[in-house]
Structures are given as C-alpha cells and as structure tokens.
Design a protein around this motif. Sequence first.
Motif, PDB file in Angstrom:
ATOM      1  N   ARG A  33     -38.848  30.003 -13.581  1.00 36.68           N
ATOM      2  CA  ARG A  33     -39.705  29.358 -14.578  1.00 36.68           C
ATOM      3  C   ARG A  33     -40.151  28.018 -14.002  1.00 36.68           C
ATOM      4  O   ARG A  33     -39.470  27.458 -13.141  1.00 36.68           O
ATOM      5  CB  ARG A  33     -38.966  29.177 -15.895  1.00 36.68           C
ATOM      6  CG  ARG A  33     -37.780  28.253 -15.819  1.00 36.68           C
ATOM      7  CD  ARG A  33     -36.947  28.306 -17.096  1.00 36.68           C
ATOM      8  NE  ARG A  33     -35.769  27.501 -17.011  1.00 36.68           N
ATOM      9  CZ  ARG A  33     -34.660  27.803 -16.349  1.00 36.68           C
ATOM     10  NH1 ARG A  33     -34.594  28.919 -15.674  1.00 36.68           N
ATOM     11  NH2 ARG A  33     -33.629  27.009 -16.353  1.00 36.68           N
ATOM     12  N   PRO A  34     -41.281  27.504 -14.482  1.00 40.61           N
ATOM     13  CA  PRO A  34     -41.724  26.191 -13.983  1.00 40.61           C
ATOM     14  C   PRO A  34     -40.714  25.104 -14.357  1.00 40.61           C
ATOM     15  O   PRO A  34     -40.091  25.167 -15.414  1.00 40.61           O
ATOM     16  CB  PRO A  34     -43.051  25.960 -14.708  1.00 40.61           C
ATOM     17  CG  PRO A  34     -43.470  27.286 -15.227  1.00 40.61           C
ATOM     18  CD  PRO A  34     -42.215  28.075 -15.443  1.00 40.61           C
ATOM     19  N   TYR A  72     -39.904  22.918  -9.333  1.00 41.26           N
ATOM     20  CA  TYR A  72     -40.768  24.048  -8.953  1.00 41.26           C
ATOM     21  C   TYR A  72     -41.919  24.153  -9.953  1.00 41.26           C
ATOM     22  O   TYR A  72     -41.987  25.092 -10.742  1.00 41.26           O
ATOM     23  CB  TYR A  72     -39.960  25.354  -8.932  1.00 41.26           C
ATOM     24  CG  TYR A  72     -38.785  25.317  -7.976  1.00 41.26           C
ATOM     25  CD1 TYR A  72     -38.985  25.355  -6.599  1.00 41.26           C
ATOM     26  CD2 TYR A  72     -37.475  25.216  -8.442  1.00 41.26           C
ATOM     27  CE1 TYR A  72     -37.913  25.310  -5.714  1.00 41.26           C
ATOM     28  CE2 TYR A  72     -36.404  25.169  -7.558  1.00 41.26           C
ATOM     29  CZ  TYR A  72     -36.632  25.222  -6.202  1.00 41.26           C
ATOM     30  OH  TYR A  72     -35.576  25.175  -5.324  1.00 41.26           O
ATOM     31  N   PRO A  73     -42.845  23.180  -9.937  1.00 38.44           N
ATOM     32  CA  PRO A  73     -43.899  23.150 -10.959  1.00 38.44           C
ATOM     33  C   PRO A  73     -44.859  24.344 -10.916  1.00 38.44           C
ATOM     34  O   PRO A  73     -45.410  24.717 -11.943  1.00 38.44           O
ATOM     35  CB  PRO A  73     -44.631  21.830 -10.687  1.00 38.44           C
ATOM     36  CG  PRO A  73     -44.258  21.434  -9.300  1.00 38.44           C
ATOM     37  CD  PRO A  73     -42.926  22.050  -9.016  1.00 38.44           C
ATOM     38  N   GLN A  74     -45.043  24.962  -9.746  1.00 34.80           N
ATOM     39  CA  GLN A  74     -45.969  26.094  -9.632  1.00 34.80           C
ATOM     40  C   GLN A  74     -45.302  27.451  -9.871  1.00 34.80           C
ATOM     41  O   GLN A  74     -45.943  28.489  -9.756  1.00 34.80           O
ATOM     42  CB  GLN A  74     -46.635  26.114  -8.244  1.00 34.80           C
ATOM     43  CG  GLN A  74     -47.936  25.343  -8.166  1.00 34.80           C
ATOM     44  CD  GLN A  74     -47.778  23.856  -8.374  1.00 34.80           C
ATOM     45  OE1 GLN A  74     -46.856  23.248  -7.862  1.00 34.80           O
ATOM     46  NE2 GLN A  74     -48.665  23.264  -9.144  1.00 34.80           N
ATOM     47  N   ALA A  75     -44.047  27.456 -10.216  1.00 37.78           N
ATOM     48  CA  ALA A  75     -43.325  28.724 -10.403  1.00 37.78           C
ATOM     49  C   ALA A  75     -43.875  29.502 -11.592  1.00 37.78           C
ATOM     50  O   ALA A  75     -44.309  28.931 -12.590  1.00 37.78           O
ATOM     51  CB  ALA A  75     -41.835  28.448 -10.616  1.00 37.78           C
ATOM     52  N   LEU A  76     -43.863  30.816 -11.461  1.00 37.01           N
ATOM     53  CA  LEU A  76     -44.219  31.700 -12.569  1.00 37.01           C
ATOM     54  C   LEU A  76     -43.108  31.661 -13.610  1.00 37.01           C
ATOM     55  O   LEU A  76     -41.984  31.281 -13.306  1.00 37.01           O
ATOM     56  CB  LEU A  76     -44.348  33.143 -12.063  1.00 37.01           C
ATOM     57  CG  LEU A  76     -45.290  33.402 -10.909  1.00 37.01           C
ATOM     58  CD1 LEU A  76     -45.087  34.821 -10.398  1.00 37.01           C
ATOM     59  CD2 LEU A  76     -46.718  33.194 -11.347  1.00 37.01           C
ATOM     60  N   ARG A  77     -43.406  32.118 -14.815  1.00 35.20           N
ATOM     61  CA  ARG A  77     -42.360  32.244 -15.833  1.00 35.20           C
ATOM     62  C   ARG A  77     -41.970  33.719 -15.904  1.00 35.20           C
ATOM     63  O   ARG A  77     -42.799  34.577 -16.101  1.00 35.20           O
ATOM     64  CB  ARG A  77     -42.857  31.759 -17.192  1.00 35.20           C
ATOM     65  CG  ARG A  77     -41.781  31.852 -18.266  1.00 35.20           C
ATOM     66  CD  ARG A  77     -42.174  31.176 -19.552  1.00 35.20           C
ATOM     67  NE  ARG A  77     -42.457  29.755 -19.391  1.00 35.20           N
ATOM     68  CZ  ARG A  77     -41.531  28.797 -19.313  1.00 35.20           C
ATOM     69  NH1 ARG A  77     -40.258  29.104 -19.397  1.00 35.20           N
ATOM     70  NH2 ARG A  77     -41.868  27.535 -19.171  1.00 35.20           N
ATOM     71  N   PHE A 101     -42.687  33.385  -4.101  1.00 40.15           N
ATOM     72  CA  PHE A 101     -41.534  32.663  -4.647  1.00 40.15           C
ATOM     73  C   PHE A 101     -40.431  33.594  -5.168  1.00 40.15           C
ATOM     74  O   PHE A 101     -39.249  33.365  -4.877  1.00 40.15           O
ATOM     75  CB  PHE A 101     -41.999  31.671  -5.728  1.00 40.15           C
ATOM     76  CG  PHE A 101     -40.941  30.693  -6.134  1.00 40.15           C
ATOM     77  CD1 PHE A 101     -40.419  29.784  -5.227  1.00 40.15           C
ATOM     78  CD2 PHE A 101     -40.463  30.676  -7.431  1.00 40.15           C
ATOM     79  CE1 PHE A 101     -39.437  28.871  -5.597  1.00 40.15           C
ATOM     80  CE2 PHE A 101     -39.484  29.773  -7.815  1.00 40.15           C
ATOM     81  CZ  PHE A 101     -38.975  28.869  -6.894  1.00 40.15           C
ATOM     82  N   ILE A 129     -43.780  16.391  -2.789  1.00 40.42           N
ATOM     83  CA  ILE A 129     -44.565  17.350  -3.580  1.00 40.42           C
ATOM     84  C   ILE A 129     -45.540  16.657  -4.514  1.00 40.42           C
ATOM     85  O   ILE A 129     -46.594  17.202  -4.823  1.00 40.42           O
ATOM     86  CB  ILE A 129     -43.706  18.383  -4.347  1.00 40.42           C
ATOM     87  CG1 ILE A 129     -42.849  17.747  -5.420  1.00 40.42           C
ATOM     88  CG2 ILE A 129     -42.884  19.221  -3.384  1.00 40.42           C
ATOM     89  CD1 ILE A 129     -42.278  18.748  -6.408  1.00 40.42           C
ATOM     90  N   SER A 130     -45.234  15.445  -4.958  1.00 43.33           N
ATOM     91  CA  SER A 130     -46.185  14.755  -5.850  1.00 43.33           C
ATOM     92  C   SER A 130     -47.382  14.236  -5.055  1.00 43.33           C
ATOM     93  O   SER A 130     -48.486  14.195  -5.571  1.00 43.33           O
ATOM     94  CB  SER A 130     -45.503  13.616  -6.613  1.00 43.33           C
ATOM     95  OG  SER A 130     -45.134  12.580  -5.723  1.00 43.33           O
TER      96      SER A 130
END
Length: 187
Positions: free
Chosen positions: A77-78, A82-87, A147, A183-184
């Motif tokens: 999950r985001p 891991y902000p780009q992760a799928l849920r 991922f 990453i930011s």
Amino acid sequence: MIHQSPEKEKIMAILRQIAQLGQPVLREKAAVIPEPGAPAIQALIEDMLVTVADANGVGLAAPQVFESVSLFIVAIRPSPRYPQALRMEPVPMLNPEIVWASEEMEHGWEGCLSIPGIRGLVPRHRRLRVRYLTREGAVLEENCEGFPARVFQHEFDHLNGIVFVDRIPSHDLVTEKEYLRIISSAG
C-alpha cells in the motif's frame, strides 16, 4: 482464543515483536508448513496481519516475528516510504516458491522492518512466476512484476536467512533520513 459459541472459535490476533538484525532467527532457513490449516498457523497469520499493518510495512515474513516457518504476508500500500506503491489486499503466502524469474533485473530502494533506519538499492528480478499455498491450503500460481515482485523476493529471502543488505554493495546503503531526501528531490 475466545469461545463465541460451542461450534465456532474466533482467533484473537496479537501484535508481535519484530526481530532485529542480529537475532539468529533471521539467518535460519525456514521450515516448510505441513498443515496450512493448523490452528497455530492460522493464529500466526492473524498476528502477522496486525503486526505488518501496525508497523506500516509492505511485507512481513514469519522469521521476522521469531517463527522460522515458510510464511510471509505481502501487504502493499502507499506510504511515506513507498509513495508510488499500489494498494493491494494483504496476502498470506505459505510455502512460497519462485517458479521462474526474468533475466531482466532492476535496482530499487528497499528497507526492512528488521533493519530500521537503513535503505539500500537492491537488484531484483523484474518479473516472476510464483507458487504458494493460501491460508486455506489451495495452490496458487501467478505472475508478478515491478514492486510486487520486489516485495515477494525480499520476503522470500527472509525464508532463506537472507536480508536485503546481503544483496547490495555497501556504497548503495543510506540512512532512512537520506533516503527520504533522495526520493523527495526525485520528484
């Protein structure tokens, strides 16, 4: 366990302590689970589901909660890490195996609940074909890539006594604070 009625029992999950790097259980080869439906295994799955959620992880292997059995949870999950992760719904995977792995590799940032504060660029296979038992004992075989394939390989390594830092050159290791800066600034 709490008895709700004579014919039905409810498993009460408990939050488990997460083993930290240096604990011997993280370096052991996990045992195959002979009976997926066993009450102890079902209770362990429930405990791991609440533990991975509480820790805000995307995966958790049984050795990380001091149980050297072939089981992990993929719970993508985001999150800030891991902000780009799928849920995805959390998936317990028992006796998992990698049936096929692509030759194509990719490097990606990984961390581990057992090694807090450290991140590393880890090379992993881009695509996999995996097989595992569900918590009900059904055999599933599926493809994963990107991922989800990375998370599967990370957790699968735990079942073989391998942690992510074993897979990377030391110059690709950074602190969590530096990782968040990287990453930011990447957009």
